[in-house]
Scaffold this active site. Structure first.
Site, mmCIF file in Angstrom:
data_model
loop_
_atom_site.group_PDB
_atom_site.id
_atom_site.type_symbol
_atom_site.label_atom_id
_atom_site.label_comp_id
_atom_site.label_asym_id
_atom_site.label_seq_id
_atom_site.Cartn_x
_atom_site.Cartn_y
_atom_site.Cartn_z
ATOM 1 C CG MET A 1 2.563 -1.200 1.559
ATOM 2 S SD MET A 1 3.418 0.144 2.648
ATOM 3 C CE MET A 1 1.775 0.972 3.421
ATOM 4 C CG ASP A 2 -1.656 -8.498 2.349
ATOM 5 O OD1 ASP A 2 -2.121 -9.222 1.446
ATOM 6 O OD2 ASP A 2 -1.796 -8.428 3.605
ATOM 7 N N GLY A 3 0.812 -8.279 4.627
ATOM 8 C CA GLY A 3 1.759 -9.116 5.400
ATOM 9 C C GLY A 3 2.433 -8.638 6.626
ATOM 10 N NE ARG B 1 -3.006 -8.310 -1.415
ATOM 11 C CZ ARG B 1 -4.282 -8.098 -0.978
ATOM 12 N NH1 ARG B 1 -5.099 -7.640 -1.802
ATOM 13 N NH2 ARG B 1 -4.694 -8.194 0.041
ATOM 14 C CB SER B 2 3.931 -7.830 -0.352
ATOM 15 O OG SER B 2 3.020 -7.005 0.577
#
Lengths: 329, 254
Positions: free
Chosen positions: A40-42, A273-274
């Site tokens: 959960m990136d960003g 992966r965002s």
């Protein structure tokens, strides 16, 4: 007028729900992954772009997580893993770390209320990682959540907190050593525990590029607690003989795999992966050998149904190739 | 009895038609997607041509300072085409990459080592004891890896740590926590000859974007890029992947 607009939005909602069901039914004509992992990136970039406080980015990320989980379980994906907090993230500013910990406790309490998504989908929660590194209140909340959902059996949510792959591997090795010691003690009856002299006879090691064939390391010496390898001849000895000499069972690959934190679930079928970054960042490095990585550009709070659908379609495209690879193992 | 059978008949028939229609829709969706990928492939080929002909200026001067170690995973079936592998290494050498690790999941590349070294004179094999030394302009440092350097090596390293514990168990100090650490693992892997540097960039040549078992201990922060099949590899797309890598900025968790 208001009544009219609310009923029309209800109508739209019903239509969208119906269309979504049709879409999922069509997708299900092909293979559906049984385990998806999310990085959960960003969240922080999302908050920055919208001039929000950093904590609000993480909150938006949580809502996005709930939406995506709903889609996953509606589609019939039984296991979902999320990378919530890495051991590397402890390097962040202490106030940010504290904010994340507080948010985690808050959201766990929220999820444990009746009628939440956990009850709706029959989700069992498991916290994966080196939980001893967390604050006590987070550990208590995590234990509570795991206990409360232990009897749910329709779906599984694995939340990786204080997790890195390297830490997982070292922990698995540590547990394997403990087990081998217990095995040996139980067998030998505590009387014949012989101290190893610090020499391993004929441990087979993989080829070093400078030699053809397999190099045999005759001795791995321990000098002042440091490893040093000394090359000698090429005489081969089988592992069972080595085992007998040492009076302790060797740790095998299956022992390590059995003791991994993630041994509670099958290997993931897709990692998503965002925010477009193309690395795993110490996440499931061991379990993703035959698991495609999908990296949409969208930041995590902007992720939704269509990203998931696209990921599943990509999975279906490479399914037969990966099945063939796994069968060869 | 007769009436329930009559009901079952149309229901069964409807279910079959429904299932067939869904299959048809599914195949249609995938047909559209495959067409889109085909068109993207053509666009990629044009892009590659423009890049390799030097028309797109930004690719002409690659800043390779960030790319200290490049790893390439090749699908084993494709790795059997040794000529393609040699061509790829030649391209990397032309671009100026100095340190490359080639991996495939069946050890095919290790078996073709002699054939590769024969054709490429300016390549030398990576000695595990080397640090990354600066090389002269022409040489390329090559490492060949297989699963025995990955998970199997971790199992062997585990046994070294176990041995160390048994060695030290009769001393008075409590050493358990000092043995089972990441640093000790790295040291144990080095002692076994299975510890190359962590790659900055991993290029996958194969049908899917998976690392196919590349040594997991070394993949922590590696950028993983899918290049398509080895059969249709293109010089321009290789340059593009390396260029894109030079633009990446990592926080390493911070």
């Amino acid at each position: 007028m208001q009544h009219g607009s609310s009923s029309s939005s209800k109508f739209m909602g019903t239509i969208c729900g119906f269309l979504r069901k049709c879409l999922f039914k069509a997708l299900s004509a092909g293979p559906i992954p049984s385990h998806i992992a999310f990085i959960m990136d960003g969240n922080r970039r999302y908050a920055k772009r919208r001039n929000l406080a950093e904590g609000d980015g993480h909150r938006a990320g949580f809502s996005s997580l709930m939406t995506i989980l709903g889609c996953c379980y509606d589609l019939g994906i039984q296991h979902t893993t999320v990378y919530a907090f890495s051991i590397d993230n402890f390097k962040r500013r202490p106030d940010e770390v504290q904010c994340l910990m507080d948010l985690m406790v808050e959201k766990i309490e929220e999820l444990l209320k009746t009628g939440s998504v956990l009850d709706q989908y029959g989700i069992r929660i498991s916290f994966i990682g080196n939980l001893k590194l967390l604050n006590e209140n987070v550990q208590i909340a995590a234990e509570k959540a795991m206990k409360a959902t232990a009897s749910n059996n329709k779906a599984v949510l694995l939340i990786c907190v204080a997790y890195t792959s390297r830490d997982e591997i070292v922990h698995a090795i540590e547990r394997s050593c403990e087990q081998k010691l217990d095995e040996a003690n139980a067998f030998a009856g505590n009387e014949e525990i012989k101290v190893m002299t610090g020499q391993l006879d004929e441990l087979e090691v993989p080829t070093s590029p400078s030699n053809c064939g397999v190099k045999r390391v005759k001795e791995v010496e321990m000098k002042n607690g440091n490893f040093k390898h000394v090359e000698q001849g090429s005489h081969q000895e089988k592992s069972d003989d080595i085992e007998k000499k040492h009076k302790y069972p060797f740790i095998k690959l299956v022992d390590i795999e059995k003791n991994m934190y993630m041994a509670v679930a099958p290997d993931p079928d897709i990692v998503i992966r965002s925010s477009g970054e193309t690395r795993l960042s110490n996440f499931l490095l061991w379990q993703t050998a035959y698991c495609p990585l999908y990296t949409p550009e969208a930041l995590w709070p902007d992720m939704g149904l269509w990203h998931l659908v696209w990921a599943v379609l990509s999975f279906q495209r490479s399914y037969s190739y990966l099945q063939k690879k796994k069968k060869r193992l | 009895m007769g009436s329930t059978n009559k009901l079952r008949g149309p229901n069964c028939w409807t279910a079959q038609v429904g299932s067939f229609s869904l299959q048809l829709i599914w195949h249609f969706i995938h047909f559209i997607i495959s067409t889109c990928f085909f068109v993207l492939g053509l666009a990629g080929a044009i892009d590659s041509y423009l890049i390799s002909s030097g028309l797109l200026k930004k690719y002409n001067d690659l800043n390779l300072g960030k790319l200290r170690y490049l790893a390439i995973v090749v699908d084993s079936d494709e790795a059997r085409q040794t000529s393609k592998v040699i061509k790829l290494l030649q391209w990397l050498s032309d671009i100026g990459v100095k340190h490359v690790c080639l991996y495939d999941e069946e050890g095919v590349l290790k078996k073709s080592k002699d054939a590769i070294l024969e054709k490429l004179s300016h390549i030398r094999l990576f000695e595990e004891t080397d640090e990354i030394l600066p090389l002269d302009q022409k040489n390329l440092n090559l490492e060949l890896a297989s699963p025995s350097d990955g998970k199997e090596a971790v199992a062997k390293a585990a046994n070294l740590l176990f041995t160390k514990h048994l060695e030290l168990r009769n001393t008075t100090e409590d050493h358990w926590e000092n043995i089972f650490t990441e640093a000790q693992m790295t040291e144990a892997l080095r002692a076994l000859g299975c510890s190359g540097p962590e790659p900055d960039l991993l290029l996958v040549y194969g049908p899917a974007r998976c690392h196919l078992g590349f040594p997991p201990w070394r993949l922590r922060y590696t950028e993983i890029v899918h290049m398509g099949s080895l059969k249709s590899m293109k010089y321009g797309l290789l340059m593009k992947a390396i260029y894109k890598f030079t633009l990446v900025r990592q926080n390493y968790g911070k």
